[in-house]
Design a protein around this motif. Structure first.
Motif, PDB file in Angstrom:
ATOM      1  N   TYR A 112       0.956  -1.052   0.027  1.00 46.41           N
ATOM      2  CA  TYR A 112      -0.030  -0.058  -0.010  1.00 46.41           C
ATOM      3  C   TYR A 112       0.644   1.477  -0.102  1.00 46.41           C
ATOM      4  O   TYR A 112       2.050   1.291   0.576  1.00 46.41           O
ATOM      5  CB  TYR A 112      -0.894  -0.028   1.286  1.00 46.41           C
ATOM      6  N   GLU A 132      -3.835  11.291   3.728  1.00 51.48           N
ATOM      7  CA  GLU A 132      -4.789  10.507   3.025  1.00 51.48           C
ATOM      8  C   GLU A 132      -4.489   9.016   3.600  1.00 51.48           C
ATOM      9  O   GLU A 132      -3.522   8.786   4.186  1.00 51.48           O
ATOM     10  CB  GLU A 132      -4.468  10.527   1.296  1.00 51.48           C
ATOM     11  N   GLY A 133      -5.653   8.187   3.409  1.00 55.63           N
ATOM     12  CA  GLY A 133      -5.359   6.898   3.793  1.00 55.63           C
ATOM     13  C   GLY A 133      -4.471   6.128   2.626  1.00 55.63           C
ATOM     14  O   GLY A 133      -4.339   6.584   1.745  1.00 55.63           O
ATOM     15  N   SER A 151     -12.885  -2.669   8.956  1.00 55.76           N
ATOM     16  CA  SER A 151     -11.889  -2.892   9.593  1.00 55.76           C
ATOM     17  C   SER A 151     -11.474  -1.466  10.208  1.00 55.76           C
ATOM     18  O   SER A 151     -11.238  -0.367   9.679  1.00 55.76           O
ATOM     19  CB  SER A 151     -10.808  -3.302   9.266  1.00 55.76           C
ATOM     20  N   TYR A 205      -8.142   0.511  12.166  1.00 59.01           N
ATOM     21  CA  TYR A 205      -6.464   0.484  12.462  1.00 59.01           C
ATOM     22  C   TYR A 205      -6.078   1.669  13.267  1.00 59.01           C
ATOM     23  O   TYR A 205      -6.519   2.671  12.966  1.00 59.01           O
ATOM     24  CB  TYR A 205      -5.771   0.324  10.983  1.00 59.01           C
ATOM     25  N   GLN A 220      -2.757   4.003  13.479  1.00 64.64           N
ATOM     26  CA  GLN A 220      -1.248   4.297  12.897  1.00 64.64           C
ATOM     27  C   GLN A 220      -0.673   5.564  13.834  1.00 64.64           C
ATOM     28  O   GLN A 220      -1.327   6.537  14.044  1.00 64.64           O
ATOM     29  CB  GLN A 220      -1.495   5.167  11.545  1.00 64.64           C
ATOM     30  N   LEU A 235       0.519   0.517  10.894  1.00 59.37           N
ATOM     31  CA  LEU A 235      -0.773   0.199  10.887  1.00 59.37           C
ATOM     32  C   LEU A 235      -1.245  -0.983  11.849  1.00 59.37           C
ATOM     33  O   LEU A 235      -0.929  -2.135  11.733  1.00 59.37           O
ATOM     34  CB  LEU A 235      -1.390   0.078   9.805  1.00 59.37           C
ATOM     35  N   PHE A 270      -3.776  -3.447  13.858  1.00 60.33           N
ATOM     36  CA  PHE A 270      -5.144  -3.554  13.741  1.00 60.33           C
ATOM     37  C   PHE A 270      -5.942  -3.718  15.247  1.00 60.33           C
ATOM     38  O   PHE A 270      -5.405  -4.280  16.195  1.00 60.33           O
ATOM     39  CB  PHE A 270      -5.260  -5.188  13.212  1.00 60.33           C
ATOM     40  N   LEU A 301      -3.316   8.410  14.215  1.00 57.43           N
ATOM     41  CA  LEU A 301      -4.465   8.503  13.131  1.00 57.43           C
ATOM     42  C   LEU A 301      -5.340   7.027  13.202  1.00 57.43           C
ATOM     43  O   LEU A 301      -4.637   6.304  13.178  1.00 57.43           O
ATOM     44  CB  LEU A 301      -3.618   8.665  11.750  1.00 57.43           C
ATOM     45  N   LEU A 346      -7.688   4.828  11.348  1.00 57.73           N
ATOM     46  CA  LEU A 346      -8.046   4.478   9.820  1.00 57.73           C
ATOM     47  C   LEU A 346      -9.159   3.691   9.876  1.00 57.73           C
ATOM     48  O   LEU A 346      -9.041   2.505  10.706  1.00 57.73           O
ATOM     49  CB  LEU A 346      -6.897   3.939   9.023  1.00 57.73           C
ATOM     50  N   ASN A 388      -9.200  -9.581  -0.467  1.00 59.58           N
ATOM     51  CA  ASN A 388      -7.992  -9.574   0.193  1.00 59.58           C
ATOM     52  C   ASN A 388      -7.440  -7.935   0.172  1.00 59.58           C
ATOM     53  O   ASN A 388      -6.882  -7.449   1.155  1.00 59.58           O
ATOM     54  CB  ASN A 388      -6.650 -10.000  -0.640  1.00 59.58           C
ATOM     55  N   VAL A 389      -8.109  -7.096  -0.676  1.00 55.76           N
ATOM     56  CA  VAL A 389      -7.680  -5.784  -0.631  1.00 55.76           C
ATOM     57  C   VAL A 389      -8.545  -4.937   0.044  1.00 55.76           C
ATOM     58  O   VAL A 389      -9.867  -5.017  -0.138  1.00 55.76           O
ATOM     59  CB  VAL A 389      -7.668  -5.368  -1.917  1.00 55.76           C
ATOM     60  N   LEU A 390      -8.092  -4.015   1.025  1.00 54.47           N
ATOM     61  CA  LEU A 390      -8.791  -3.227   1.826  1.00 54.47           C
ATOM     62  C   LEU A 390      -8.748  -1.779   1.072  1.00 54.47           C
ATOM     63  O   LEU A 390      -7.889  -1.345   0.430  1.00 54.47           O
ATOM     64  CB  LEU A 390      -8.160  -2.992   3.077  1.00 54.47           C
ATOM     65  N   PHE A 412      -9.084   2.184   2.085  1.00 51.07           N
ATOM     66  CA  PHE A 412      -8.891   2.865   3.391  1.00 51.07           C
ATOM     67  C   PHE A 412      -9.851   4.252   3.318  1.00 51.07           C
ATOM     68  O   PHE A 412      -9.673   4.917   2.066  1.00 51.07           O
ATOM     69  CB  PHE A 412      -7.488   3.004   3.741  1.00 51.07           C
ATOM     70  N   GLY A 413     -10.265   4.961   4.213  1.00 54.33           N
ATOM     71  CA  GLY A 413     -10.638   6.313   4.403  1.00 54.33           C
ATOM     72  C   GLY A 413      -9.344   7.133   4.705  1.00 54.33           C
ATOM     73  O   GLY A 413      -8.476   6.738   5.000  1.00 54.33           O
ATOM     74  N   ALA A 414      -9.691   8.324   4.749  1.00 57.15           N
ATOM     75  CA  ALA A 414      -8.514   9.361   4.972  1.00 57.15           C
ATOM     76  C   ALA A 414      -7.994   9.542   6.356  1.00 57.15           C
ATOM     77  O   ALA A 414      -7.006   9.918   6.661  1.00 57.15           O
ATOM     78  CB  ALA A 414      -8.911  10.646   4.439  1.00 57.15           C
TER      79      ALA A 414
END
Lengths: 113, 112
Positions: free
Chosen positions: A36, A42-43, B33, B35, B37, B43, B45, B88, B90, B99-101, B103-105
């Motif tokens: 990622y 930003e996320g 989900s 997270y 940070q 990140l 969980f 932060l 997330l 498998n792919v997440l 994310f929001g900002a």
């Protein structure tokens, strides 16, 4: 105990050259690996992934290599561009359940013009 | 297609207070989900919700809790805030089995 390790907190590269970001993992149950990219404020956004049945996956300028015996993967960016400057997170997930990925601590890449 | 929306984006609290963060997933995504940070920690969980049920939980104290509503929107709550909770937060959503997440900002929490 960190199961996904990114041992280089930062990396500086000249524009046009190759950037190589490394990631090591300890859990042999991991079978899917992702990278990622995160810009400030930003996320994280998904960049590229690889399944454990492969050893290489390519998407444009980005290639991920997986060495299962060494429990090591790397992300190659060729050629590097200033817009690639961001924090890159390596992540890994194990089968079963809901594939919750475990993330590394990230590597900050700076590409100089 | 709208992305993952997190509110508020920034907030400042003092020690001992509590905070609630909100997350609206991508339409159709039922897994949410959370997270945390922090600098140098990557990140970490917190928990994952699916169909209003907590399906997975990370290694965080009970002060951290969450819930998911029938429309898949999710909230997380942190009670008795500590300075170390500054981070932060997330939220990410995904399709079942994906498998792919996405994310929001994030919500940037500062505890003074």
């Amino acid at each position: 105990d960190q199961q996904v390790k990114q041992n280089s907190p930062s990396l500086s590269v000249q524009e046009g050259r190759i950037s190589i970001l490394n990631c090591d993992y300890t859990n042999s149950m991991f079978d899917y690996f992702l990278w990622y990219k995160k810009y400030p404020a930003e996320g994280p956004t998904f960049l590229i992934s690889i399944s454990s049945i492969k050893d290489k996956n390519e998407d444009g300028r980005f290639t991920v290599f997986l060495n299962k015996s060494a429990k090591h993967l790397s992300l190659h960016i060729v050629p590097s561009q200033p817009g690639d400057s961001a924090v890159y997170f390596c992540a890994a997930s194990a089968p079963g359940g809901s594939y919750i990925p475990t993330f590394g601590r990230g590597t900050s890449l700076i590409v100089h013009p | 297609k709208a992305g993952v929306t997190q509110t508020p984006r920034y907030l400042i609290k003092t020690r001992g207070q509590q905070v609630t963060l909100s997350c609206s997933p991508i339409s159709g995504h039922r897994s949410v989900s959370w997270y945390q940070q922090t600098p140098g920690q990557g990140l970490q969980f917190l928990f994952e919700y699916f169909s209003e049920t907590q399906r997975n939980k990370g290694n965080f104290p009970g002060r951290f809790s969450g819930r998911q509503f029938s429309n898949s929107r999710s909230e997380m709550n942190v009670s008795t805030l500590e300075l170390g909770d500054s981070a932060l937060y997330l939220c990410a959503s995904s399709n079942e089995g994906a498998n792919v997440l996405t994310f929001g900002a994030g919500s940037r929490l500062t505890v003074l």
